[in-house]
Write an enzyme that holds these catalytic residues in place. Structure first.
Site, PDB file in Angstrom:
ATOM      1  N   LYS A 113       0.858  -1.178   0.000  1.00  0.00           N
ATOM      2  CA  LYS A 113       0.000   0.000   0.000  1.00  0.00           C
ATOM      3  C   LYS A 113       0.896   1.231   0.000  1.00  0.00           C
ATOM      4  CE  LYS A 113      -1.745   3.008   1.992  1.00  0.00           C
ATOM      5  NZ  LYS A 113      -1.722   4.502   1.704  1.00  0.00           N
ATOM      6  N   GLU A 124       9.674   2.415  10.801  1.00  0.00           N
ATOM      7  CA  GLU A 124      10.659   3.497  10.630  1.00  0.00           C
ATOM      8  C   GLU A 124       9.870   4.793  10.622  1.00  0.00           C
ATOM      9  OE1 GLU A 124      12.208   6.358   9.334  1.00  0.00           O
ATOM     10  OE2 GLU A 124      13.142   5.539   7.529  1.00  0.00           O
ATOM     11  N   CYS A 153      13.510  11.718   5.874  1.00  0.00           N
ATOM     12  CA  CYS A 153      13.383  11.322   7.273  1.00  0.00           C
ATOM     13  C   CYS A 153      14.669  11.543   8.052  1.00  0.00           C
ATOM     14  CB  CYS A 153      12.941   9.869   7.379  1.00  0.00           C
ATOM     15  SG  CYS A 153      14.053   8.692   6.566  1.00  0.00           S
ATOM     16  N   GLU A 182       9.390  17.235  13.989  1.00  0.00           N
ATOM     17  CA  GLU A 182       9.737  17.302  12.575  1.00  0.00           C
ATOM     18  C   GLU A 182       8.884  18.348  11.860  1.00  0.00           C
ATOM     19  OE1 GLU A 182      11.064  13.417  10.327  1.00  0.00           O
ATOM     20  OE2 GLU A 182       9.225  13.027  11.446  1.00  0.00           O
TER      21      GLU A 182
END
Length: 489
Positions: free
Chosen positions: A173, A248, A282, A383
């Site tokens: 997905k 992750e 990331c 973030e």
């Protein structure tokens, strides 16, 4: 043309719904694709379950599975131009970056193609002459693979290649924003000869198309790359069936610069660390942690260079970085910067949309530097996933390590110094899955990737990346069985 791939057939989403995919660089329509729902994912899971249970892939010899992965790498090289263009159109990144991504994907498939048959097992000393005690590695089963939008094909390869090398089946997905390279990969897997039902693809939003992968008891493992909040939800739901989970979840990564670092190189890499792909990485070095004695000179030069970065779309040869993925994401970055300023950060450059009319239709945001930051600020702890650099200062080695580790995340970081001993000491104390010394961003498929703390758990790439998709079985074979007479008898 339908884009849902289940049981070796291309079908349409059962609902008939479609989603527009628009290029973030200028808002132009790339294509319309299927918008799958839970029933589509359930059908894909059933296909993957059947394919695993009848052994059509897991029973294939490991070296033959590796040969297929090597063939996929060759096909990706053949179609590099088309794949890179699709990646750049979906993400808005420069075409040259899309080409680099395809090269990296080829490397990942080749790595797992070569090691698929390694470490098949080992013999254990049972301490008995008539016993053969061995450790075997077997596939986990049906894997749900959920991938993000920033590096769509690369992050997919990090999961698909080891998953197949280990003998599993899967349902993929991808992000609903960037589906096209996943579609192309399914076509190449089929062309390479992967049996029907081993690879399945559903498109759509995570809440509808992705959530069943964590819920369904027929799925044995979920591997997810994305935001920490979604990762927590996946963990909670997956606990209901005690399935294996690998996560992750990003990071807030420190880039430590000591006064004795080679100045020009450290400046150059500080820009690349945070502004590559407009910060949508990331492992971006979004926290500059710089020694106090060089702060003013270093940051002044950084501000000057950041202000000259040229923005543009995939096919603008003069562009150095591109847009954000969507208008909604740009709104989040703008709110993030506004909050930082409210908390006392000093805006040194950027902090706005560009005023160039040529960029008005895209989702651009200027490279932004926020000075005078501390670890108490939201901008340092959270973030932005955008082109925003926060600047903190330190006084000595211990202070640098303390600041670097003052985070819920632990994905990556870097240290810059000409003192090799200091570099090794600091790197050893940094609580992160990857630490660069006098460098930033490189990785190789042979080396493990993953985070500490709330950056997730499990590893991708390297040998450990293959082990994530394996179960370990102990087989004890008594070659001369005889009655024990434990109870007389």
């Amino acid at each position: 043309m339908p884009e849902t791939f289940v049981g070796g057939r291309w079908t349409s989403a059962r609902s008939g719904q479609r989603r527009e995919i628009r290029c973030p660089a200028d808002g132009t329509l790339v294509a319309e694709v299927d918008e799958c729902g839970p029933e589509d994912t359930a059908e894909a899971i059933a296909s993957a379950r059947e394919a695993f249970d009848d052994g059509r892939w897991s029973s294939v010899l490991a070296h033959e599975r590796g040969t297929l992965l090597l063939a996929v790498a060759d096909l990706l090289e053949r179609d590099k131009a088309d794949v890179a263009r699709a990646e750049s159109m979906d993400t808005g990144k420069r075409l040259v970056e899309g080409e680099y991504d395809v090269d990296d994907v080829v490397g990942v498939f080749r790595h797992y193609g070569r090691i698929a048959s390694e470490e098949a097992g080992r013999i254990v000393d049972a301490g008995q002459a008539d016993v053969v005690s061995r450790i075997e590695h077997e596939p986990v089963g049906v894997c749900g693979l959920i991938t993000p939008w920033n590096y769509p094909l690369l992050q997919t390869a990090w999961k698909v290649a080891p998953c197949l090398a280990a003998g599993n089946t899967f349902v993929l997905k991808p992000s609903e924003l960037t589906p096209h390279t996943a579609i192309l990969l399914m076509r190449l897997l089929a062309e390479a000869g992967l049996p029907d039902g081993v690879a399945n693809l559903v498109l759509g939003a995570g809440a509808s198309a992705g959530a069943p992968l964590a819920e369904d008891p027929r799925v044995d493992m979920v591997s997810f790359t994305g935001g920490v909040e979604t990762g927590r939800r996946i963990m909670a739901v997956a606990a209901g069936t005690v399935k294996k989970v690998a996560l992750e979840l990003g990071g807030k990564n420190p880039n430590i610069v000591f006064a004795d670092a080679e100045r020009e190189t450290a400046l150059d890499y500080a820009l690349t660390a945070v502004f590559l792909h407009s910060g949508q990485v990331c492992s971006a070095g979004a926290r500059l942690v710089v020694e106090e004695s060089i702060h003013d000179e270093f940051v002044d030069e950084l501000v000057d260079r950041a202000g000259r970065i040229r923005l543009g779309g995939p096919f603008d040869d003069k562009a150095e970085t591109g847009p954000l993925i969507s208008a909604q994401h740009r709104d989040k970055v703008e709110a993030y910067v506004a909050r930082a300023l409210e908390q006392g950060a000093q805006l040194r450059c950027g902090g706005a949309r560009p005023d160039d009319p040529a960029l008005a239709d895209g989702f651009y945001y200027l490279p932004t530097i926020l000075d005078g930051c501390t670890t108490e600020m939201d901008a340092v702890q959270n973030e932005s996933f955008g082109p925003v650099l926060t600047v903190e200062t330190f006084t000595d080695e211990d202070d640098a390590v303390r600041l670097a580790n003052d985070s819920i995340y632990g994905l990556a970081g870097a240290v810059w110094t000409d003192n090799a001993g200091k570099a090794e000491r600091v790197a050893r104390r940094m609580r992160m899955g990857t630490v660069w010394i006098n460098d930033y961003h490189p990785y190789v498929p042979q080396a493990e990737w993953g985070g500490y703390k709330q950056s997730g758990f499990g590893r991708e790439l390297g040998k450990a990346g293959l082990e994530e998709y394996r179960e370990t079985k102990h087989v004890w074979h008594n070659t001369r069985p005889a009655p024990m007479r434990w109870f007389g008898g």
